[in-house]
Motif scaffolding. Sequence first.
Motif, PDB file in Angstrom:
ATOM      1  N   ASP A 185       7.467  -4.778  -4.356  1.00  0.00           N
ATOM      2  CA  ASP A 185       6.062  -5.119  -4.866  1.00  0.00           C
ATOM      3  C   ASP A 185       5.186  -4.009  -5.414  1.00  0.00           C
ATOM      4  O   ASP A 185       5.958  -2.865  -5.187  1.00  0.00           O
ATOM      5  CB  ASP A 185       5.189  -5.772  -3.850  1.00  0.00           C
ATOM      6  CG  ASP A 185       3.642  -6.222  -4.394  1.00  0.00           C
ATOM      7  OD1 ASP A 185       3.607  -6.536  -5.571  1.00  0.00           O
ATOM      8  OD2 ASP A 185       2.539  -6.359  -3.564  1.00  0.00           O
ATOM      9  N   HIS A 186       4.435  -4.166  -6.427  1.00  0.00           N
ATOM     10  CA  HIS A 186       3.589  -2.971  -7.023  1.00  0.00           C
ATOM     11  C   HIS A 186       2.306  -3.000  -6.675  1.00  0.00           C
ATOM     12  O   HIS A 186       1.395  -2.561  -7.490  1.00  0.00           O
ATOM     13  CB  HIS A 186       4.291  -2.680  -8.361  1.00  0.00           C
ATOM     14  CG  HIS A 186       3.442  -4.084  -9.355  1.00  0.00           C
ATOM     15  ND1 HIS A 186       2.900  -3.900 -10.318  1.00  0.00           N
ATOM     16  CD2 HIS A 186       3.649  -5.562  -9.016  1.00  0.00           C
ATOM     17  CE1 HIS A 186       2.398  -5.141 -10.631  1.00  0.00           C
ATOM     18  NE2 HIS A 186       2.885  -6.025 -10.020  1.00  0.00           N
ATOM     19  N   HIS A 187       1.758  -3.869  -5.782  1.00  0.00           N
ATOM     20  CA  HIS A 187       0.313  -4.044  -5.750  1.00  0.00           C
ATOM     21  C   HIS A 187      -0.240  -2.961  -4.611  1.00  0.00           C
ATOM     22  O   HIS A 187       0.281  -2.857  -3.381  1.00  0.00           O
ATOM     23  CB  HIS A 187      -0.074  -5.663  -5.288  1.00  0.00           C
ATOM     24  CG  HIS A 187      -0.007  -6.447  -6.039  1.00  0.00           C
ATOM     25  ND1 HIS A 187       1.397  -7.021  -6.272  1.00  0.00           N
ATOM     26  CD2 HIS A 187      -0.912  -7.083  -6.795  1.00  0.00           C
ATOM     27  CE1 HIS A 187       1.078  -8.118  -7.123  1.00  0.00           C
ATOM     28  NE2 HIS A 187      -0.235  -8.039  -7.489  1.00  0.00           N
ATOM     29  N   VAL A 188      -1.438  -2.131  -4.988  1.00  0.00           N
ATOM     30  CA  VAL A 188      -1.705  -1.176  -4.154  1.00  0.00           C
ATOM     31  C   VAL A 188      -2.367  -1.728  -2.828  1.00  0.00           C
ATOM     32  O   VAL A 188      -2.518  -0.991  -1.764  1.00  0.00           O
ATOM     33  CB  VAL A 188      -3.042  -0.375  -4.946  1.00  0.00           C
ATOM     34  CG1 VAL A 188      -4.018  -1.362  -5.249  1.00  0.00           C
ATOM     35  CG2 VAL A 188      -3.376   0.803  -4.025  1.00  0.00           C
ATOM     36  N   THR A 189      -2.646  -3.191  -2.836  1.00  0.00           N
ATOM     37  CA  THR A 189      -3.434  -3.598  -1.633  1.00  0.00           C
ATOM     38  C   THR A 189      -2.203  -4.137  -0.790  1.00  0.00           C
ATOM     39  O   THR A 189      -2.618  -4.453   0.449  1.00  0.00           O
ATOM     40  CB  THR A 189      -4.396  -4.734  -1.950  1.00  0.00           C
ATOM     41  OG1 THR A 189      -3.746  -5.474  -3.014  1.00  0.00           O
ATOM     42  CG2 THR A 189      -5.595  -4.056  -2.562  1.00  0.00           C
ATOM     43  N   ASN A 190      -1.021  -4.087  -0.948  1.00  0.00           N
ATOM     44  CA  ASN A 190       0.211  -4.418  -0.040  1.00  0.00           C
ATOM     45  C   ASN A 190       0.323  -3.385   0.911  1.00  0.00           C
ATOM     46  O   ASN A 190       0.938  -2.540   0.431  1.00  0.00           O
ATOM     47  CB  ASN A 190       1.263  -4.925  -0.773  1.00  0.00           C
ATOM     48  CG  ASN A 190       2.134  -5.587  -0.245  1.00  0.00           C
ATOM     49  OD1 ASN A 190       2.369  -5.688   1.148  1.00  0.00           O
ATOM     50  ND2 ASN A 190       3.378  -6.141  -0.792  1.00  0.00           N
TER      51      ASN A 190
END
Length: 318
Positions: free
Chosen positions: A107-112
């Motif tokens: 993934d590339h989501h900062v919130t993950n």
Amino acid sequence: MEWNLLDECKDAKRIGISGHIRPDGDCVCACLSMCMYLRKCLPKAQVKVFLEKPADIFRELKGFDEIDSEFGDEEPFDVFFVMDCGADRIGDAEKYFRDAKKKINIDHHVTNKGCEGLNHIVPDVGATCELIYDMIDPGMLDRDLAMALYVGIIHDTGIFQYSNTTPATMERGAKLISYGFDFPRLIQETFYQKSYIQSNIMGRALLESIRFMDGRCVVSCVDRKTMQFYDAEPDDLDGIVNQLRNIRGVDCAIFMYQTGVLEYKVSLRTSESVDAAEVASFFGGGGHARAAGCTMRGTFHDCVNNLSLHIEKQLRNS
Ligand code: AMP
Ligand code: MN
Ligand code: MN
């Protein structure tokens, strides 16, 4: 990266792949490209993609017709991939993840914050498909795989426009188009083209939008009745929030559509003055600095009031 993709899968007989609910272009393409790659490299393994029914615009991608949106009973998978989100956003596929012998999250989501198993989460990268591009053996690239990775990248970077686009994104894109697929048509048909109904509903959402905070914020909402009137699915509302963000002077665009009684799916698109991921995280959602989303409960006015408290604080500090 501390682990190798094919090493981790080499003994697997059954591999499952899933991504987030309401899958977008990057998510669909990340799942399909991973599936294509694993099938090509590990011909003996059975590889299956599970996703909520994706928009028909992606039908040309190899493997699209085999996507399972039923989420029936399955024997535990030897390896299960979660693409373009964390394991908390894969809807009915969560049971496969839970029971899998090995779990992999890309993934590339900062919130993950990552999940149990192997993680490859790189927030500065524009699309999950860019991460996959870097993981695969370039010798195994072919036209179908290149096309899927390219479509994923263009969807999450707004055709190489958004600030998540880097020189490396363009280099990956350049290499991918050398495989000779019809990229101008793909951009037009998967990104810009809208049906007549989609155009109608977007027009209505723009017409009914409301500006506040001296025009630095704009909000529009489509309720259930309106969706029923146009016979619109959530997919049909894609692109409205970006169009709101295009309004001159706007630092924060909010688009909401009703998902239940007193429940709305909220999309945020912002300038560098507002961290959209931070606002969405506060309400249990997440995303990226310039694009994020969440689900909120309450009336339309409750939601806007709650959001604006957070947005205003950031705008004042910017
Ligand atoms: P959207 O507004 O739904 O197009 O989403 C914008 C970005 O935020 C995308 O990268 C989504 O994957 C992400 N996102 C949207 N909703 C959520 C959520 N509830 N939790 C985490 N990320 C989200
Ligand atoms: Mn996504
Ligand atoms: Mn993505």
